[in-house]
Design a protein around this motif. Structure first.
Motif, PDB file in Angstrom:
ATOM      1  N   ALA A 197       0.847  -1.193   0.000  1.00 54.15           N
ATOM      2  CA  ALA A 197       0.000   0.000   0.000  1.00 54.15           C
ATOM      3  C   ALA A 197       0.879   1.238   0.000  1.00 54.15           C
ATOM      4  CB  ALA A 197      -0.939   0.001   1.206  1.00 54.15           C
ATOM      5  N   GLY A 198       0.233   2.375  -0.264  1.00 53.00           N
ATOM      6  CA  GLY A 198       0.984   3.614  -0.380  1.00 53.00           C
ATOM      7  C   GLY A 198       0.387   4.722   0.457  1.00 53.00           C
ATOM      8  N   THR A 199       0.071   5.842  -0.185  1.00 54.32           N
ATOM      9  CA  THR A 199      -0.402   7.031   0.511  1.00 54.32           C
ATOM     10  C   THR A 199      -1.574   6.711   1.427  1.00 54.32           C
ATOM     11  OG1 THR A 199       0.277   8.396  -1.361  1.00 54.32           O
ATOM     12  CG2 THR A 199      -1.289   9.375   0.188  1.00 54.32           C
ATOM     13  N   GLY A 200      -1.429   7.077   2.695  1.00 54.59           N
ATOM     14  CA  GLY A 200      -2.501   6.904   3.654  1.00 54.59           C
ATOM     15  C   GLY A 200      -2.543   5.554   4.339  1.00 54.59           C
ATOM     16  N   PHE A 201      -1.735   4.614   3.866  1.00 56.09           N
ATOM     17  CA  PHE A 201      -1.722   3.270   4.449  1.00 56.09           C
ATOM     18  C   PHE A 201      -0.290   2.958   4.897  1.00 56.09           C
ATOM     19  CE2 PHE A 201      -5.235   3.388   1.489  1.00 56.09           C
ATOM     20  CZ  PHE A 201      -6.258   2.717   2.150  1.00 56.09           C
TER      21      PHE A 201
ATOM     22  N   ALA B  27      -2.310  -5.260  -3.957  1.00 55.49           N
ATOM     23  CA  ALA B  27      -1.805  -3.900  -3.834  1.00 55.49           C
ATOM     24  C   ALA B  27      -2.968  -2.923  -3.715  1.00 55.49           C
ATOM     25  CB  ALA B  27      -0.946  -3.542  -5.043  1.00 55.49           C
ATOM     26  N   VAL B  28      -2.700  -1.786  -3.087  1.00 57.41           N
ATOM     27  CA  VAL B  28      -3.665  -0.694  -2.995  1.00 57.41           C
ATOM     28  C   VAL B  28      -3.016   0.539  -3.604  1.00 57.41           C
ATOM     29  CG1 VAL B  28      -5.079   0.740  -1.482  1.00 57.41           C
ATOM     30  CG2 VAL B  28      -4.662  -1.672  -0.884  1.00 57.41           C
ATOM     31  N   ASN B  29      -3.715   1.144  -4.572  1.00 62.64           N
ATOM     32  CA  ASN B  29      -3.228   2.363  -5.215  1.00 62.64           C
ATOM     33  C   ASN B  29      -4.228   3.494  -4.996  1.00 62.64           C
ATOM     34  OD1 ASN B  29      -2.288   0.051  -7.536  1.00 62.64           O
ATOM     35  ND2 ASN B  29      -0.732   1.474  -6.813  1.00 62.64           N
ATOM     36  N   VAL B  30      -3.757   4.608  -4.485  1.00 63.19           N
ATOM     37  CA  VAL B  30      -4.581   5.812  -4.332  1.00 63.19           C
ATOM     38  C   VAL B  30      -4.483   6.591  -5.638  1.00 63.19           C
ATOM     39  CG1 VAL B  30      -4.789   7.990  -3.082  1.00 63.19           C
ATOM     40  CG2 VAL B  30      -4.354   5.855  -1.839  1.00 63.19           C
ATOM     41  N   THR B  31      -5.622   6.972  -6.211  1.00 61.89           N
ATOM     42  CA  THR B  31      -5.625   7.503  -7.574  1.00 61.89           C
ATOM     43  C   THR B  31      -6.523   8.735  -7.716  1.00 61.89           C
ATOM     44  OG1 THR B  31      -7.434   5.995  -8.167  1.00 61.89           O
ATOM     45  CG2 THR B  31      -5.179   5.248  -8.614  1.00 61.89           C
TER      46      THR B  31
ATOM     47  N   ILE C 208      -6.217  -2.911  -6.003  1.00 60.15           N
ATOM     48  CA  ILE C 208      -7.406  -2.112  -5.740  1.00 60.15           C
ATOM     49  C   ILE C 208      -7.033  -0.650  -5.926  1.00 60.15           C
ATOM     50  CG2 ILE C 208      -9.095  -1.415  -3.999  1.00 60.15           C
ATOM     51  CD1 ILE C 208      -8.522  -4.093  -2.567  1.00 60.15           C
ATOM     52  N   SER C 209      -7.809   0.068  -6.721  1.00 60.95           N
ATOM     53  CA  SER C 209      -7.614   1.508  -6.873  1.00 60.95           C
ATOM     54  C   SER C 209      -8.673   2.236  -6.057  1.00 60.95           C
ATOM     55  CB  SER C 209      -7.734   1.894  -8.350  1.00 60.95           C
ATOM     56  OG  SER C 209      -7.908   3.290  -8.499  1.00 60.95           O
ATOM     57  N   LEU C 210      -8.229   3.123  -5.177  1.00 63.06           N
ATOM     58  CA  LEU C 210      -9.119   3.977  -4.393  1.00 63.06           C
ATOM     59  C   LEU C 210      -9.038   5.391  -4.961  1.00 63.06           C
ATOM     60  CD1 LEU C 210     -10.887   4.869  -1.987  1.00 63.06           C
ATOM     61  CD2 LEU C 210      -8.789   4.963  -0.603  1.00 63.06           C
ATOM     62  N   VAL C 211     -10.140   5.875  -5.507  1.00 62.20           N
ATOM     63  CA  VAL C 211     -10.186   7.221  -6.065  1.00 62.20           C
ATOM     64  C   VAL C 211     -10.298   8.240  -4.933  1.00 62.20           C
ATOM     65  CG1 VAL C 211     -11.507   8.821  -7.509  1.00 62.20           C
ATOM     66  CG2 VAL C 211     -11.246   6.427  -8.208  1.00 62.20           C
ATOM     67  N   VAL C 212      -9.415   9.248  -4.934  1.00 62.86           N
ATOM     68  CA  VAL C 212      -9.444  10.251  -3.867  1.00 62.86           C
ATOM     69  C   VAL C 212      -9.667  11.672  -4.372  1.00 62.86           C
ATOM     70  CG1 VAL C 212      -8.058   8.891  -2.245  1.00 62.86           C
ATOM     71  CG2 VAL C 212      -6.909  10.424  -3.873  1.00 62.86           C
ATOM     72  N   ASN C 213      -9.599  11.874  -5.693  1.00 62.84           N
ATOM     73  CA  ASN C 213      -9.811  13.217  -6.243  1.00 62.84           C
ATOM     74  C   ASN C 213     -10.023  13.120  -7.744  1.00 62.84           C
ATOM     75  OD1 ASN C 213      -6.646  12.751  -6.014  1.00 62.84           O
ATOM     76  ND2 ASN C 213      -6.992  14.084  -7.778  1.00 62.84           N
TER      77      ASN C 213
ATOM     78  N   ILE D 165      -5.309  20.501  -6.993  1.00 65.22           N
ATOM     79  CA  ILE D 165      -5.351  19.296  -6.165  1.00 65.22           C
ATOM     80  C   ILE D 165      -4.476  19.529  -4.945  1.00 65.22           C
ATOM     81  CG2 ILE D 165      -4.805  16.837  -6.083  1.00 65.22           C
ATOM     82  CD1 ILE D 165      -5.143  16.845  -9.168  1.00 65.22           C
ATOM     83  N   THR D 166      -4.991  19.200  -3.770  1.00 69.04           N
ATOM     84  CA  THR D 166      -4.235  19.398  -2.534  1.00 69.04           C
ATOM     85  C   THR D 166      -4.187  18.108  -1.729  1.00 69.04           C
ATOM     86  OG1 THR D 166      -6.143  20.037  -1.171  1.00 69.04           O
ATOM     87  CG2 THR D 166      -5.065  21.787  -2.461  1.00 69.04           C
ATOM     88  N   MET D 167      -3.152  17.980  -0.926  1.00 72.79           N
ATOM     89  CA  MET D 167      -3.054  16.815  -0.049  1.00 72.79           C
ATOM     90  C   MET D 167      -4.130  16.850   1.029  1.00 72.79           C
ATOM     91  SD  MET D 167      -0.959  14.712  -1.236  1.00 72.79           S
ATOM     92  CE  MET D 167      -1.120  13.582   0.159  1.00 72.79           C
ATOM     93  N   ASP D 168      -4.585  18.025   1.411  1.00 71.57           N
ATOM     94  CA  ASP D 168      -5.682  18.099   2.382  1.00 71.57           C
ATOM     95  C   ASP D 168      -6.929  17.430   1.827  1.00 71.57           C
ATOM     96  OD1 ASP D 168      -4.145  19.420   4.231  1.00 71.57           O
ATOM     97  OD2 ASP D 168      -4.882  21.421   3.716  1.00 71.57           O
ATOM     98  N   GLU D 169      -7.214  17.683   0.551  1.00 77.16           N
ATOM     99  CA  GLU D 169      -8.360  17.060  -0.112  1.00 77.16           C
ATOM    100  C   GLU D 169      -8.196  15.540  -0.141  1.00 77.16           C
ATOM    101  OE1 GLU D 169     -10.166  16.948  -4.699  1.00 77.16           O
ATOM    102  OE2 GLU D 169      -8.359  18.091  -4.227  1.00 77.16           O
ATOM    103  N   ILE D 170      -7.009  15.088  -0.511  1.00 80.29           N
ATOM    104  CA  ILE D 170      -6.744  13.653  -0.596  1.00 80.29           C
ATOM    105  C   ILE D 170      -6.836  13.000   0.773  1.00 80.29           C
ATOM    106  CG2 ILE D 170      -4.899  11.983  -1.065  1.00 80.29           C
ATOM    107  CD1 ILE D 170      -4.061  13.846  -3.393  1.00 80.29           C
ATOM    108  N   ASN D 171      -6.243  13.623   1.771  1.00 80.71           N
ATOM    109  CA  ASN D 171      -6.258  13.038   3.118  1.00 80.71           C
ATOM    110  C   ASN D 171      -7.664  12.958   3.694  1.00 80.71           C
ATOM    111  OD1 ASN D 171      -3.484  12.578   3.232  1.00 80.71           O
ATOM    112  ND2 ASN D 171      -3.052  14.630   4.015  1.00 80.71           N
ATOM    113  N   ALA D 172      -8.515  13.926   3.334  1.00 82.58           N
ATOM    114  CA  ALA D 172      -9.894  13.890   3.821  1.00 82.58           C
ATOM    115  C   ALA D 172     -10.632  12.681   3.256  1.00 82.58           C
ATOM    116  CB  ALA D 172     -10.613  15.183   3.442  1.00 82.58           C
TER     117      ALA D 172
END
Length: 258
Positions: A10-14, A83-87, A205-210, A222-229
């Motif tokens: 996993a990557g961002t946030g995990f 795998a988990v990908n934040v996208t 698994i792709s998790l859409v964040v923005n 695009i901001t990391m605050d938006e993604i983290n929320a």
């Protein structure tokens, strides 16, 4: 028969996997450098967890040592990888929090080492078939786990991998859309192809964040605050799917290679 470990990348946030029982942290030496993993058990079966960006997101996507990571998993006896990908969404119908079980990719990276077979190994130069980059059996496990846990996930999706760490331009996202991509990320390649070269069964698994740049009504940067929320609201869904997948595996004996 000893069950081979299941790897979760996993990557961002995990950055941790709290579900792991008796976790131990390891730094492994490979021919391609070091990899850091956490070993433990989940529902009684062995699991290896690897966070791409290291502690505190200290490694940018273009500097992740993908070869060391995949080689370390193979050396640990891993056979299967989830795998988990934040996208970001390229398909305008996708919303933050949506999930896809990927079935193809487009590679827009430029400078990453992309193969184990660079001429320096005894195998020499090898041309790997990537017609099916995400393993059908592991994809089926992900889809079944999502259904059992009551979560919606799209069966199929094309991942466009960009170099990063910057976000993509509008023109780059338009180009990816023309290539048939549904989501954009920075870490899915060469991870998937290296797993193929190492003989691992890999799915993601792709998790859409923005919304990606210029998609839909997205006019704001695009901001990391938006993604983290979105991650704060949606990461539990991904973990529930993984939990059901692991629980189902623990119920049945390991199947032979397929």
């Amino acid at each position: 028969m000893t069950r081979s470990p299941l790897a979760i990348i996993a990557g961002t946030g995990f950055y941790d996997l709290d579900a792991l029982e008796n976790p131990t942290h390891h730094t492994l030496d490979t021919a391609w450098g070091q990899a850091r993993v956490t070993k433990g058990e989940w529902h009684g079966i062995p699991v290896v967890f690897l966070t791409r960006h290291g502690a505190g997101h200290s490694v940018p996507p273009h500097l992740v040592n993908y070869r060391a990571n995949i080689r370390a998993l193979a050396d640990l006896g891993v056979r299967d990888v989830v795998a988990v990908n934040v996208t970001g969404s390229i398909d305008p119908t996708l919303q933050p929090g949506d999930l896809l079980c990927l079935d193809d990719f487009v590679d827009f990276t430029k400078q990453r080492p992309v193969t184990f077979f660079d001429g320096s190994t005894p195998e020499g130069v090898v041309h790997t078939d990537v017609m099916t980059p995400y393993h059908p059996a592991i994809r089926r496990e992900i889809l079944d786990a999502a259904a059992t846990s009551g979560h919606s996930i799209r069966d199929g999706g094309v991942y466009a991998c960009f170099e990063g760490p910057r976000f993509e331009t509008r023109a780059e996202i338009r180009l990816a859309a023309l290539a048939g991509a549904d989501v954009a990320g920075m870490t899915g390649v060469p991870e998937a192809t290296l797993a193929l070269e190492a003989g691992l069964r890999y799915a993601a698994i792709s998790l859409v964040v923005n919304p990606a740049s210029g998609v839909g009504d997205a006019d704001e940067p695009i901001t990391m605050d938006e993604i983290n929320a979105v991650l704060a609201a949606s990461s539990a869904t991904v973990l529930e799917i993984l939990d059901d997948l692991v629980h189902t595996r623990a119920t049945f004996p390991e199947e032979p290679d397929a």
